[in-house]
Design an enzyme around this catalytic site. Sequence first.
Site, PDB file in Angstrom:
ATOM      1  N   ASP A  49     -30.736  23.758 -57.919  1.00 33.27           N
ATOM      2  CA  ASP A  49     -29.009  23.712 -58.019  1.00 33.27           C
ATOM      3  C   ASP A  49     -29.147  25.046 -58.834  1.00 33.27           C
ATOM      4  O   ASP A  49     -28.041  25.787 -58.849  1.00 33.27           O
ATOM      5  CB  ASP A  49     -28.777  22.733 -58.477  1.00 33.27           C
ATOM      6  CG  ASP A  49     -27.412  22.490 -58.912  1.00 33.27           C
ATOM      7  OD1 ASP A  49     -26.648  22.839 -57.672  1.00 33.27           O
ATOM      8  OD2 ASP A  49     -27.040  22.550 -60.067  1.00 33.27           O
ATOM      9  N   ASP A 118     -29.508  18.186 -51.014  1.00 36.74           N
ATOM     10  CA  ASP A 118     -30.446  17.873 -51.911  1.00 36.74           C
ATOM     11  C   ASP A 118     -31.817  18.621 -51.740  1.00 36.74           C
ATOM     12  O   ASP A 118     -32.622  19.266 -52.304  1.00 36.74           O
ATOM     13  CB  ASP A 118     -30.676  16.650 -52.334  1.00 36.74           C
ATOM     14  CG  ASP A 118     -29.352  15.932 -52.951  1.00 36.74           C
ATOM     15  OD1 ASP A 118     -28.658  16.571 -53.364  1.00 36.74           O
ATOM     16  OD2 ASP A 118     -29.547  14.476 -53.166  1.00 36.74           O
ATOM     17  N   GLU A 121     -31.734  22.453 -51.800  1.00 34.34           N
ATOM     18  CA  GLU A 121     -31.957  22.902 -53.280  1.00 34.34           C
ATOM     19  C   GLU A 121     -33.477  22.742 -53.815  1.00 34.34           C
ATOM     20  O   GLU A 121     -34.023  23.330 -54.598  1.00 34.34           O
ATOM     21  CB  GLU A 121     -31.134  22.090 -54.201  1.00 34.34           C
ATOM     22  CG  GLU A 121     -29.651  22.424 -54.018  1.00 34.34           C
ATOM     23  CD  GLU A 121     -28.534  21.491 -54.795  1.00 34.34           C
ATOM     24  OE1 GLU A 121     -27.459  21.973 -54.826  1.00 34.34           O
ATOM     25  OE2 GLU A 121     -29.000  20.724 -55.345  1.00 34.34           O
TER      26      GLU A 121
END
Length: 226
Positions: A49, A118, A121
């Site tokens: 991230d 998710d 990332e």
Amino acid sequence: MKLSAELSAFSKRLGYSFQTPELLIRAVTHSSIVSPHRDDNQRLEFLGDRVLGLVMAEALLAADPSAPEGLLAPRYNALVRREACADVARQIDLGAVLKLGRSEMKSGGRRKEALLADAMEAVIAAIYQDGGFDAARAAILKLWGARINNVADDARDAKTALQEWAQARGEVPPQYIEVARTGPDHQPVFTIEVRLASGPSEQATAGSKRHAEQAAASALLKKVDQ
């Protein structure tokens, strides 16, 4: 350790060859399948991230050297938010190689936006740890591609824009109502209606409440701005 045939094919779609295959394996491993001998991708997600954010900030500054922070911030948010990451994940069929527990597989985990975002990332972090920042930057810029140059000048999400439209006219915030829900539990389809206190309304249907709300808000914005 060698990658499986599926992960080798995914690596080609990704456009990056791992020197340490274990990093990619960890990046695609969801917490629902962890064991004492297997790490999940949560820590990589945390790192990815931040790497994605830095690359996008740099790219936006380079793309428009004169843009003020007030324009850069919404563009940045549009490029790094969950929907964008999940779209890129779908583009390279990341869902096909996710390692999921039985419960997540049964509930359609390979298509879930949150899991895809998710994992995307986490993959970014895996590239960063394997090849360094330059390798991660190159991969991100390739994957996000035209999204960077084509991001709207005002990239606020439609719900935010509609609420600001209403507030500017002294209205209460828009009301969102679930009109219908169809399909199986693991793959529901939602129809959402958004209403303004002054009367106008629109409906939209999508595979998640969030997407349906955004689509309805976007449609209503177009109606009231005519």
